[in-house]
Design a protein around this motif. Structure first.
Motif, mmCIF file in Angstrom:
data_model
loop_
_atom_site.group_PDB
_atom_site.id
_atom_site.type_symbol
_atom_site.label_atom_id
_atom_site.label_comp_id
_atom_site.label_asym_id
_atom_site.label_seq_id
_atom_site.Cartn_x
_atom_site.Cartn_y
_atom_site.Cartn_z
ATOM 1 N N LEU A 191 33.524 45.865 65.205
ATOM 2 C CA LEU A 191 33.478 47.217 66.015
ATOM 3 C C LEU A 191 34.696 47.980 66.249
ATOM 4 C CD1 LEU A 191 30.053 46.714 67.778
ATOM 5 C CD2 LEU A 191 30.375 48.240 65.572
ATOM 6 N N ALA A 192 35.569 46.912 67.005
ATOM 7 C CA ALA A 192 36.765 47.341 67.468
ATOM 8 C C ALA A 192 37.632 47.620 66.375
ATOM 9 C CB ALA A 192 37.214 46.168 68.240
ATOM 10 N N GLY A 193 37.772 46.826 65.370
ATOM 11 C CA GLY A 193 38.430 46.966 64.206
ATOM 12 C C GLY A 193 38.338 48.274 63.547
ATOM 13 N N VAL A 194 37.015 48.538 63.296
ATOM 14 C CA VAL A 194 36.545 49.849 62.566
ATOM 15 C C VAL A 194 37.336 51.161 63.398
ATOM 16 C CG1 VAL A 194 34.714 51.421 62.063
ATOM 17 C CG2 VAL A 194 34.611 48.922 61.274
ATOM 18 N N ALA A 195 37.196 51.082 64.877
ATOM 19 C CA ALA A 195 37.501 52.013 65.694
ATOM 20 C C ALA A 195 38.997 52.118 65.468
ATOM 21 C CB ALA A 195 37.084 51.652 67.088
ATOM 22 N N ALA A 196 39.642 50.863 65.601
ATOM 23 C CA ALA A 196 41.093 51.271 65.289
ATOM 24 C C ALA A 196 41.513 51.828 64.127
ATOM 25 C CB ALA A 196 41.805 49.691 65.462
ATOM 26 N N ILE A 197 40.957 51.311 63.007
ATOM 27 C CA ILE A 197 41.197 51.786 61.661
ATOM 28 C C ILE A 197 40.993 53.443 61.639
ATOM 29 C CG2 ILE A 197 40.845 51.911 59.165
ATOM 30 C CD1 ILE A 197 40.132 48.857 59.446
ATOM 31 N N GLN A 198 39.753 53.620 62.193
ATOM 32 C CA GLN A 198 39.621 55.193 62.110
ATOM 33 C C GLN A 198 40.629 56.171 63.038
ATOM 34 O OE1 GLN A 198 35.312 55.107 63.136
ATOM 35 N NE2 GLN A 198 35.088 55.644 60.964
ATOM 36 N N PHE A 199 40.893 55.418 64.303
ATOM 37 C CA PHE A 199 41.897 56.178 65.007
ATOM 38 C C PHE A 199 43.299 56.183 64.155
ATOM 39 C CE2 PHE A 199 45.260 56.131 68.370
ATOM 40 C CZ PHE A 199 44.802 57.249 69.047
ATOM 41 N N ALA A 200 43.679 55.043 63.589
ATOM 42 C CA ALA A 200 44.870 55.124 62.789
ATOM 43 C C ALA A 200 44.704 56.137 61.617
ATOM 44 C CB ALA A 200 45.155 53.908 62.146
ATOM 45 N N ILE A 201 43.666 56.595 61.142
ATOM 46 C CA ILE A 201 43.728 57.489 60.072
ATOM 47 C C ILE A 201 43.222 58.853 60.522
ATOM 48 C CG2 ILE A 201 42.828 55.975 58.136
ATOM 49 C CD1 ILE A 201 40.191 56.979 58.283
ATOM 50 N N TRP B 267 31.869 51.016 55.129
ATOM 51 C CA TRP B 267 31.581 52.041 54.858
ATOM 52 C C TRP B 267 31.745 53.148 55.774
ATOM 53 C CZ3 TRP B 267 30.497 55.702 51.401
ATOM 54 C CH2 TRP B 267 29.839 56.720 51.887
ATOM 55 N N GLU B 268 31.768 52.928 56.930
ATOM 56 C CA GLU B 268 32.309 53.790 58.233
ATOM 57 C C GLU B 268 33.763 54.223 57.662
ATOM 58 O OE1 GLU B 268 30.539 55.543 60.579
ATOM 59 O OE2 GLU B 268 28.778 54.555 59.799
ATOM 60 N N VAL B 269 34.390 53.365 57.357
ATOM 61 C CA VAL B 269 35.917 53.601 57.250
ATOM 62 C C VAL B 269 35.788 54.609 55.928
ATOM 63 C CG1 VAL B 269 38.132 52.597 56.523
ATOM 64 C CG2 VAL B 269 36.908 51.710 58.400
ATOM 65 N N ASP C 91 33.109 61.829 60.711
ATOM 66 C CA ASP C 91 32.490 61.289 62.184
ATOM 67 C C ASP C 91 33.748 61.042 62.965
ATOM 68 O OD1 ASP C 91 30.296 61.008 60.592
ATOM 69 O OD2 ASP C 91 30.327 59.012 60.631
ATOM 70 N N SER C 92 33.192 61.346 64.379
ATOM 71 C CA SER C 92 33.851 60.804 65.478
ATOM 72 C C SER C 92 33.920 59.147 65.602
ATOM 73 C CB SER C 92 33.536 61.419 67.080
ATOM 74 O OG SER C 92 32.389 60.912 67.317
ATOM 75 N N ILE C 93 34.841 58.637 66.429
ATOM 76 C CA ILE C 93 34.933 57.261 66.597
ATOM 77 C C ILE C 93 33.537 56.705 67.311
ATOM 78 C CG2 ILE C 93 36.044 55.143 67.530
ATOM 79 C CD1 ILE C 93 38.746 56.645 66.674
ATOM 80 N N VAL C 94 33.397 57.421 68.214
ATOM 81 C CA VAL C 94 32.212 56.969 68.992
ATOM 82 C C VAL C 94 30.806 57.238 68.134
ATOM 83 C CG1 VAL C 94 31.402 59.417 70.125
ATOM 84 C CG2 VAL C 94 31.030 57.243 71.241
ATOM 85 N N ASN C 95 30.964 58.202 67.108
ATOM 86 C CA ASN C 95 29.671 58.234 66.516
ATOM 87 C C ASN C 95 29.623 57.183 65.435
ATOM 88 O OD1 ASN C 95 28.647 59.357 63.429
ATOM 89 N ND2 ASN C 95 27.177 59.963 65.314
ATOM 90 N N SER C 96 30.733 56.736 64.777
ATOM 91 C CA SER C 96 30.788 55.598 63.934
ATOM 92 C C SER C 96 30.237 54.276 64.763
ATOM 93 C CB SER C 96 31.889 55.336 63.409
ATOM 94 O OG SER C 96 32.372 56.157 62.515
ATOM 95 N N PHE C 97 30.707 54.001 66.048
ATOM 96 C CA PHE C 97 30.259 53.018 66.844
ATOM 97 C C PHE C 97 28.700 53.141 66.859
ATOM 98 C CE2 PHE C 97 29.106 51.610 70.992
ATOM 99 C CZ PHE C 97 29.597 50.121 70.896
ATOM 100 N N GLY C 98 28.217 54.306 67.541
ATOM 101 C CA GLY C 98 26.939 54.472 67.355
ATOM 102 C C GLY C 98 26.103 54.050 66.022
ATOM 103 N N ASP C 99 26.945 54.148 64.928
ATOM 104 C CA ASP C 99 26.184 53.957 63.731
ATOM 105 C C ASP C 99 26.147 52.346 63.348
ATOM 106 O OD1 ASP C 99 25.847 56.602 63.118
ATOM 107 O OD2 ASP C 99 27.534 56.876 62.050
ATOM 108 N N GLY C 100 27.243 51.915 63.694
ATOM 109 C CA GLY C 100 27.354 50.285 63.863
ATOM 110 C C GLY C 100 26.377 49.569 64.473
ATOM 111 N N VAL C 101 26.169 49.982 65.681
ATOM 112 C CA VAL C 101 25.126 49.574 66.647
ATOM 113 C C VAL C 101 23.649 49.809 66.213
ATOM 114 C CG1 VAL C 101 24.171 49.483 68.979
ATOM 115 C CG2 VAL C 101 26.462 49.619 68.627
#
Length: 193
Positions: A15-25, A94-96, A119-129
């Motif tokens: 979850l943290a890695g996905v958020a970091a990648i999304q922030f980077a893009i 998929w989220e990335v 998606d926002s990062i928080v939305n992608s986090f919600g999707d993962g959860v």
């Protein structure tokens, strides 16, 4: 000695890695509106896919049920927790991918999501959860109950927003103009192109 916490740490890391990648893009951490809502139900607004949960959360719950079934069949010897790690890796990938220009543009070209900007990062986090919630529900429920829940979620989403997981996949991979027109008939007149 086994470390029972390890798969849970792996899930947190994914979850943290996905958020970091999304922030980077270049994805926004939260809605550009400046706040986070637990639920945002207007799929035709700029807040769609920007808050913690929305109508598309049902699709991510369904991902969990589907991933559980597939991984139970492919990897019956793995623990449920390690299968959840594998499912979250797929969901995270998929989220990335979903938030790349290529996929965002595809959504905008062939689906009713004309104003989708990712998606926002928080939305992608919600999707993962949500995917994990669906996965662990499927692990506890009888198969028939899981099937009924997924069919009910798909039906509810189709009725409420004229979209769901099956329609989303169909329209991304093999767009059908009649389906797109049906979906567009659900768009409020003020937001139509």
């Amino acid at each position: 000695m086994r470390a029972p916490w390890l798969p849970w740490a792996a899930m947190a890391g994914i979850l943290a890695g996905v958020a970091a990648i999304q922030f980077a893009i270049g994805r926004l951490p939260i809605c550009a509106c400046g706040y986070v809502k637990l639920w945002h139900g207007d799929v035709w607004s700029s807040g769609n896919s920007q808050h913690l949960t929305d109508w598309y959360t049902l699709s991510h719950l369904a991902h969990g049920f589907v991933f559980y079934a597939v991984l139970r069949w492919l990897r019956p010897g793995w623990s449920v927790a390690w299968r959840a790690v594998a499912a979250l890796l797929v969901e995270g990938a998929w989220e990335v991918a979903e938030n790349t220009s290529l996929v965002i543009d595809r959504y905008r070209e062939v689906t009713a999501s004309l104003d989708y900007y990712g998606d926002s990062i928080v939305n992608s986090f919600g999707d993962g959860v949500a995917m994990l919630a669906g996965f662990f529900l499927a692990a506890r429920l009888p198969v028939v109950a899981s099937v009924v829940i997924v069919v009910a979620m798909e039906g509810l989403a189709a009725w409420m927003i004229r979209d769901n997981l099956a329609l989303n996949v169909l329209m991304l991979l093999w767009p059908i103009e009649a389906v797109r027109e049906w979906q567009m008939n659900g768009v409020p007149p003020a937001t139509r192109p």
